[in-house]
Design an enzyme around this catalytic site. Structure first.
Site, PDB file in Angstrom:
ATOM      1  N   GLU A   1     -13.135  28.265 -28.275  1.00 13.29           N
ATOM      2  CA  GLU A   1     -12.068  27.372 -27.817  1.00 13.29           C
ATOM      3  C   GLU A   1     -11.331  27.978 -26.629  1.00 13.29           C
ATOM      4  OE1 GLU A   1      -8.295  25.470 -30.089  1.00 13.29           O
ATOM      5  OE2 GLU A   1     -10.233  25.340 -31.134  1.00 13.29           O
TER       6      GLU A   1
ATOM      7  N   HIS B   1     -21.926  12.158 -50.157  1.00 13.84           N
ATOM      8  CA  HIS B   1     -23.250  12.267 -50.774  1.00 13.84           C
ATOM      9  C   HIS B   1     -23.204  12.707 -52.230  1.00 13.84           C
ATOM     10  CE1 HIS B   1     -22.077  16.200 -49.382  1.00 13.84           C
ATOM     11  NE2 HIS B   1     -23.012  16.762 -50.125  1.00 13.84           N
ATOM     12  N   ASP B   2     -22.031  13.072 -52.731  1.00 17.18           N
ATOM     13  CA  ASP B   2     -21.877  13.505 -54.118  1.00 17.18           C
ATOM     14  C   ASP B   2     -21.143  12.485 -54.980  1.00 17.18           C
ATOM     15  OD1 ASP B   2     -23.121  15.987 -53.726  1.00 17.18           O
ATOM     16  OD2 ASP B   2     -21.258  16.939 -53.105  1.00 17.18           O
TER      17      ASP B   2
ATOM     18  N   ASP C   1     -22.859  20.953 -41.438  1.00 16.77           N
ATOM     19  CA  ASP C   1     -22.523  21.588 -42.701  1.00 16.77           C
ATOM     20  C   ASP C   1     -22.703  23.091 -42.579  1.00 16.77           C
ATOM     21  OD1 ASP C   1     -21.591  20.749 -45.258  1.00 16.77           O
ATOM     22  OD2 ASP C   1     -23.144  19.215 -45.298  1.00 16.77           O
TER      23      ASP C   1
ATOM     24  N   ASP D   1     -18.944  23.901 -47.006  1.00 14.50           N
ATOM     25  CA  ASP D   1     -19.368  23.434 -48.323  1.00 14.50           C
ATOM     26  C   ASP D   1     -18.872  24.353 -49.432  1.00 14.50           C
ATOM     27  OD1 ASP D   1     -21.264  21.783 -50.058  1.00 14.50           O
ATOM     28  OD2 ASP D   1     -22.062  23.792 -50.378  1.00 14.50           O
TER      29      ASP D   1
END
Length: 591
Positions: A304, A376-377, A142, A247
């Site tokens: 990358e 989780h929400d 996250d 987030d």
């Protein structure tokens, strides 16, 4: 004992895609037949890792406790890595484990480049990354850019009007009313209820917080903030993480004119202190966000370009396709939450098909879709649709074209716990008060992972884990379902996870077959790589249908997976003309 896989992830190089709308138009490498309700990707492509795996969300507090304090931790996750090998999961997304006062359980970060002691140490994270990579498992973390904890050193220096940090956050002068009381500059509301402004005596100003008072919003109009957050991203990429989940991206910017009040939503079910009482044109999804996302992608491209291994950026944004799909042009993949937001327990085959088409038909050329059923929400599948529909929704998620994300425990059909207001941990629930807490609390979907039939289901040796284990843990757990004589949800999930390895599900086409108020069915694959019929009943009545029609165009096939145990007859070739599916059941047939 599970066999330990020691193959390291192979370097992969992303390839492009192309889109075919009824006529064949080639635009960098994938075919998507939208005009014919067919969606297709070229089987000749070498896809980057994040397009070929299931992403599994680990909520660290609730996954596995290694030290007996009642809270899950990094060493606990390490101890369960072979579980993901068993499940054929090759990417883990970890919710925050950073140093934090835990006002919002880790989303209030006081140090972005350190690990909170309740979860372990930086060395533990390094070990997790190393051991996961040794098993062919990628790590996504996250990334929380919108706000910090009020205990973060940046905020503490901002309080002191430090030259560098004084404008790291959103500060505003008060409006003095005729009665002499202080008033914030506008009516903006916190997601967690109440005013989004808090007065600070040190600066004699209000500061803005989209979430808790203890989560002040960063000011991304300050270039130093942008540079410091890019430094955070580099820190974790250098430690070996493979991707980030960003987030609360919608909240990254606010308008500069702080006198603007947000308009009412006119949604009668909300009270004036609740977030959805207003619309949010001045505090959500501002266009400046895209440029910052591009800068984060530039950082990921640096890594990358060094090793040729794709770095993945997926973003949390609850927006319609026209808005969220813009992020594809800036190097990010938006999470598609339509299956969460737009599908209810009354949504049958036709309804779900329409939700899928909302994603597929709005994808820009070259875009790769994502699907998710919970996090989780949000409510667990068992809560939202009913226990009897857990298996069929897992079948849907794992057989669609696109990258699926599974929330921990959904492979078992875990149920939500009940938590009283007095025992509630979630600040979002507590902020709503005793009358409304149950509607908003996220505690019920965050209960400890159920591993065994022993005390606390093998999650912890503590007699009081941070949230209680669900009462059904003795029968619903990994150990019982793994060893079940009849097909368990876990065994079904594993079958589906391995079936996804077939080219037909990796890069094959998707063509609808029977679709009605109960049934959703489609064919994945092509004549060259093999074709599979996936048929599922999301309705509330048994449905008997003829699946031999176009585009199946054959009368027989061999059953490879069902939501119940296969009997000897089903393992043989069977007719497709009259397949009956009970509510909540599904079947996959090789054509």
């Amino acid at each position: 004992m599970e066999e330990k896989v020691t193959t390291k992830p192979k370097a992969d190089k992303p390839r492009g895609f192309y889109c075919l709308l009824t006529a064949a138009v080639v635009v960098s490498g994938i075919a998507v037949f939208v005009g014919l309700s067919e969606h297709k990707t070229s089987s000749s492509l070498e896809l980057p890792w994040w397009k070929t795996t299931i992403i599994y969300q680990v909520y660290p507090r609730s996954f596995k406790d290694s030290d007996g304090d009642g809270i899950g931790d990094i060493k606990g996750i390490i101890s369960k890595l072979d579980y993901f090998v068993y499940l054929n999961i090759k990417a883990l997304w970890l919710s925050p484990f950073y140093k934090s006062p835990m006002a919002d359980f880790g989303y209030d970060i006081s140090n972005h480049t350190d690990v909170d002691s309740i979860f372990g140490s930086l060395e533990d994270v390094d070990q997790l990354i190393e051991e996961a990579h040794a098993r062919g498992i990628r790590i996504i973390i996250d990334f929380v850019p919108n706000h910090t904890s009020d205990k973060h050193v940046w905020f503490e220096k901002s309080l002191q009007n430090d030259d560098k940090y004084k404008d790291y956050y959103i500060w505003a002068d008060d409006i003095v009313t005729s009665g002499g009381s202080r008033k914030p500059p506008n009516n903006w509301l916190s997601v967690f209820s109440g005013s989004a402004w808090t007065w600070n005596e040190n600066r004699s100003q209000f500061y803005y917080h989209a979430f808790l008072t203890k989560q002040p919003d960063l000011n991304f109009r300050n270039t130093d903030v942008i540079d410091d957050m890019k430094g955070v991203l580099r820190f974790w990429l250098e430690r070996g993480v493979d991707g980030i989940r960003v987030d609360a991206l919608q909240k990254l910017f606010e308008v500069t004119d702080l006198s603007l009040n947000e308009p009412p939503s006119n949604a009668k079910e909300y009270h004036e202190h609740q977030y959805n009482y207003l619309n949010h044109p001045y505090t959500e999804s501002l266009p400046e966000t895209f440029e910052v996302v591009t800068r984060w992608k530039d950082v990921m491209n640096e890594f990358e370009n060094k090793d040729g291994i794709s770095r993945f950026m997926v973003i949390e944004t609850y927006e319609q396709p026209s808005q969220r799909n813009i992020y594809y042009d800036h190097g990010a993949v938006p999470y598609n939450f339509d299956l969460i937001m737009d599908v209810t327990s009354e949504c049958g085959g036709l309804c779900i098909r329409d939700v899928l088409e909302k994603e597929y038909s709005n994808l820009p050329p070259g875009a790769w879709p994502t699907f998710v059923l919970g996090n989780h929400d949000r409510n667990r599948v068992s809560k939202k649709f009913g226990l009897e529909f857990v298996n069929v929704y897992n079948m849907l998620l794992l057989t669609l074209w696109g990258t699926p994300t599974t929330y921990y425990g959904e492979e078992l059909g875990m149920e939500e716990i009940q938590v009283s207001f007095e025992d509630t941990q979630d600040p979002q629930g507590l902020k709503q008060g005793k009358e409304y807490y149950a509607e908003f609390s996220r505690d019920p979907c965050r209960s400890p992972m159920q591993w065994t039939s022993s005390v606390q289901s093998g999650f912890s040796t503590s007699p009081t884990p941070w949230l209680p284990v669900h009462g059904h843990y003795r029968t619903v757990n990994v150990e019982v379902q793994k060893n079940s004589k009849s097909l368990s949800p876990l065994q079904l999930y594993r079958k589906l996870a391995f079936l996804r390895e077939h080219p037909s599900f990796q890069t094959g086409s998707l063509q609808y077959v029977v679709v009605n108020k109960n049934i959703l069915s489609y064919v994945r694959g092509s004549d060259g790589e093999g074709r599979f019929l996936v048929a599922m009943n999301f309705g509330h009545k048994t449905s008997t249908d003829n699946y031999s029609i176009h585009p199946v165009n054959t009368e027989k096939g061999t059953v490879v997976v069902t939501t119940s145990s296969l009997n000897s007859e089903e393992k043989n070739t069977r007719s497709l003309k009259d397949i009956s599916l009970l509510p909540g059941s599904g079947i996959i047939i090789k054509l």
